[in-house]
Design an enzyme around this catalytic site. Structure first.
Site, PDB file in Angstrom:
ATOM      1  N   LYS A   8       0.839  -1.219   0.000  1.00  0.00           N
ATOM      2  CA  LYS A   8       0.000   0.000   0.000  1.00  0.00           C
ATOM      3  C   LYS A   8       0.856   1.244   0.000  1.00  0.00           C
ATOM      4  CE  LYS A   8       1.044   1.158   4.411  1.00  0.00           C
ATOM      5  NZ  LYS A   8       1.906   2.276   4.719  1.00  0.00           N
ATOM      6  N   PRO A  93       8.816  -4.039  -0.725  1.00  0.00           N
ATOM      7  CA  PRO A  93      10.062  -3.771   0.001  1.00  0.00           C
ATOM      8  C   PRO A  93       9.931  -4.022   1.503  1.00  0.00           C
ATOM      9  CG  PRO A  93       9.125  -1.745  -0.943  1.00  0.00           C
ATOM     10  CD  PRO A  93       8.343  -2.880  -1.489  1.00  0.00           C
ATOM     11  N   VAL A  94      11.006  -4.554   2.093  1.00  0.00           N
ATOM     12  CA  VAL A  94      11.008  -4.869   3.528  1.00  0.00           C
ATOM     13  C   VAL A  94      11.289  -3.586   4.315  1.00  0.00           C
ATOM     14  CG1 VAL A  94      12.129  -6.247   5.326  1.00  0.00           C
ATOM     15  CG2 VAL A  94      11.814  -7.205   3.039  1.00  0.00           C
ATOM     16  N   GLY A 101       5.155  -6.419   5.716  1.00  0.00           N
ATOM     17  CA  GLY A 101       4.993  -7.388   6.817  1.00  0.00           C
ATOM     18  C   GLY A 101       3.524  -7.574   7.157  1.00  0.00           C
ATOM     19  N   SER A 102       2.779  -6.480   7.162  1.00  0.00           N
ATOM     20  CA  SER A 102       1.337  -6.551   7.443  1.00  0.00           C
ATOM     21  C   SER A 102       0.626  -7.329   6.341  1.00  0.00           C
ATOM     22  CB  SER A 102       0.746  -5.139   7.521  1.00  0.00           C
ATOM     23  OG  SER A 102       1.369  -4.415   8.554  1.00  0.00           O
ATOM     24  N   ALA A 103       1.055  -7.109   5.092  1.00  0.00           N
ATOM     25  CA  ALA A 103       0.463  -7.828   3.962  1.00  0.00           C
ATOM     26  C   ALA A 103       0.672  -9.332   4.119  1.00  0.00           C
ATOM     27  CB  ALA A 103       1.089  -7.335   2.652  1.00  0.00           C
ATOM     28  N   ASP A 135      -1.921  -1.901  10.345  1.00  0.00           N
ATOM     29  CA  ASP A 135      -2.078  -1.921   8.882  1.00  0.00           C
ATOM     30  C   ASP A 135      -2.584  -3.266   8.353  1.00  0.00           C
ATOM     31  OD1 ASP A 135      -1.000   0.594   8.983  1.00  0.00           O
ATOM     32  OD2 ASP A 135       0.915   0.064   8.052  1.00  0.00           O
TER      33      ASP A 135
HETATM   34  O1  C5P Z   1       0.458  -1.311  14.794  1.00  0.00           O
HETATM   35  P1  C5P Z   1       1.896  -1.529  14.420  1.00  0.00           P
HETATM   36  O2  C5P Z   1       2.521  -2.633  15.218  1.00  0.00           O
HETATM   37  O3  C5P Z   1       2.107  -1.695  12.968  1.00  0.00           O
HETATM   38  O4  C5P Z   1       2.642  -0.191  14.821  1.00  0.00           O
HETATM   39  C1  C5P Z   1       4.047  -0.111  14.861  1.00  0.00           C
HETATM   40  C2  C5P Z   1       4.452   1.121  15.658  1.00  0.00           C
HETATM   41  O5  C5P Z   1       4.107   2.307  14.936  1.00  0.00           O
HETATM   42  C3  C5P Z   1       3.782   1.264  16.991  1.00  0.00           C
HETATM   43  O6  C5P Z   1       4.481   0.568  17.994  1.00  0.00           O
HETATM   44  C4  C5P Z   1       3.851   2.782  17.213  1.00  0.00           C
HETATM   45  O7  C5P Z   1       5.129   3.162  17.662  1.00  0.00           O
HETATM   46  C5  C5P Z   1       3.681   3.322  15.800  1.00  0.00           C
HETATM   47  N1  C5P Z   1       2.278   3.672  15.509  1.00  0.00           N
HETATM   48  C6  C5P Z   1       1.725   4.803  16.106  1.00  0.00           C
HETATM   49  N2  C5P Z   1       0.419   5.122  15.848  1.00  0.00           N
HETATM   50  C7  C5P Z   1      -0.311   4.380  14.975  1.00  0.00           C
HETATM   51  C8  C5P Z   1       0.233   3.259  14.333  1.00  0.00           C
HETATM   52  C9  C5P Z   1       1.553   2.932  14.628  1.00  0.00           C
HETATM   53  O8  C5P Z   1       2.378   5.491  16.897  1.00  0.00           O
HETATM   54  N3  C5P Z   1      -1.570   4.733  14.745  1.00  0.00           N
END
Ligand code: C5P
Length: 295
Positions: A8, A93-94, A101-103, A135
């Site tokens: 995305k 891309p990583v 990773g979410s995908a 995500d």
């Molecule tokens: O949800 P996810 O594990 O992908 O988020 C990774 C990091 O990104 C979270 O630990 C946080 O530091 C940051 N994040 C955030 N606010 C969001 C989504 C992600 O601060 N709405």
């Protein structure tokens, strides 16, 4: 069982105040693009993962692997110690800000749900996905959608036609928590208070009307200054796209991938040639495309 899942780009990433749980409230317009990973799941006694393709060596294979965590969460929901051998073929891309990773986690949910004959309704898969990461639900859904909350509460947006994109891939990744942290730091240093974000009317109208120039003008990413601060070379990459007439340019999510909106497929080719010397690699893609699907 093989599932194809898109990466995305965020068309609007407006970052609100930091919450008590460490996340930020967002208005996050996700747009799925034709850059796909594939995740295969075959029967096995245990749960294992293997990664193939570009930058495969950068993907963790331990408990941090989001696809394994997804399969484990699904087995827990089913109440059975199911196993599977997961093989991920990477093109997204990583650690690039395109939610690769979410995908893979979303694809693992769909693949294991089929492999294990669970047939869970999509709302249950979306529920498990939201626990895995902000995500992940969008990767199940695909298309174009606005995410609120921490990005996991999704509402699909109407889109007319197809948009043509060029992505400039950088060497190495950026850490998402670090980029959000830098965004907070920059705001504090500037004495700015994060305001409550809202969906851009200009962006929603451009998507609805298939208006690529309007969309280009409406693209916005509050994380961009932070990503550039952590990776100065991104400023130059973005400038190359601007100079070459991109309708809009921005860092994708938390970066370091940069996204360029083109007028047409031909213009995308022209942009990609110009960008080649300003980054590690260039890929062309279009959007929107569907989310995780069995192939
Ligand atoms: O949800 P996810 O594990 O992908 O988020 C990774 C990091 O990104 C979270 O630990 C946080 O530091 C940051 N994040 C955030 N606010 C969001 C989504 C992600 O601060 N709405």
């Amino acid at each position: 069982m093989t599932v194809r899942v898109p990466g995305k780009v965020n068309l609007q990433l407006s970052v609100g105040p930091l919450r008590d749980d460490g996340y930020h409230d967002l208005v996050n317009v996700f747009h799925a693009v034709s850059l796909f990973d594939e995740v295969s799941a075959v029967e096995s006694e245990t749960l294992t993962v293997r990664v193939e393709g570009d930058s495969a060596g950068l993907v963790p294979l331990d408990g941090d692997n989001l696809a394994i965590r997804a399969a484990r969460a699904l087995a827990a929901r089913a109440g059975r110690p199911y196993g599977a051998e997961l093989v991920i073929r990477k093109s997204i891309p990583v650690a690039g800000g395109m939610a690769g990773g979410s995908a893979d986690a979303a694809a693992a949910l769909v693949a294991c749900d089929r492999l294990w004959g669970l047939g869970l309704p999509q709302r249950d898969l979306l529920d498990i996905a939201a626990d895995l990461g902000s995500d992940v639900p969008f990767a199940l859904l695909g298309g174009t959608a606005v995410g609120t909350g921490r990005g996991e509460m999704l509402t699909p947006l109407p889109v007319q036609g197809t948009f043509f994109w060029v992505f400039a891939l950088a060497d190495g990744g950026l850490s998402t928590p670090q980029v959000y942290g830098e965004c907070d730091r920059l705001r504090e240093a500037a004495g700015e208070r994060a305001c409550w974000p809202a969906l851009s009317g200009q962006l929603a109208a451009a998507l609805r009307d298939g208006d690529a120039p309007g969309l280009g003008k409406a693209l916005v990413n509050d994380l961009q200054p932070a990503a550039i601060m952590l990776r100065r070379s991104l400023a130059r990459t973005l400038q190359v796209g601007r100079d070459r007439g991109a309708l809009g340019v921005l860092v994708s999510g938390s970066g370091p991938t940069c996204a360029f909106l083109a007028e047409s497929a031909e213009h995308a080719l022209d942009l990609s040639v110009a960008l080649r010397s300003a980054c590690r690699a260039v890929v062309n893609a279009y959007g929107p495309v569907p989310g995780a699907v069995v192939v």
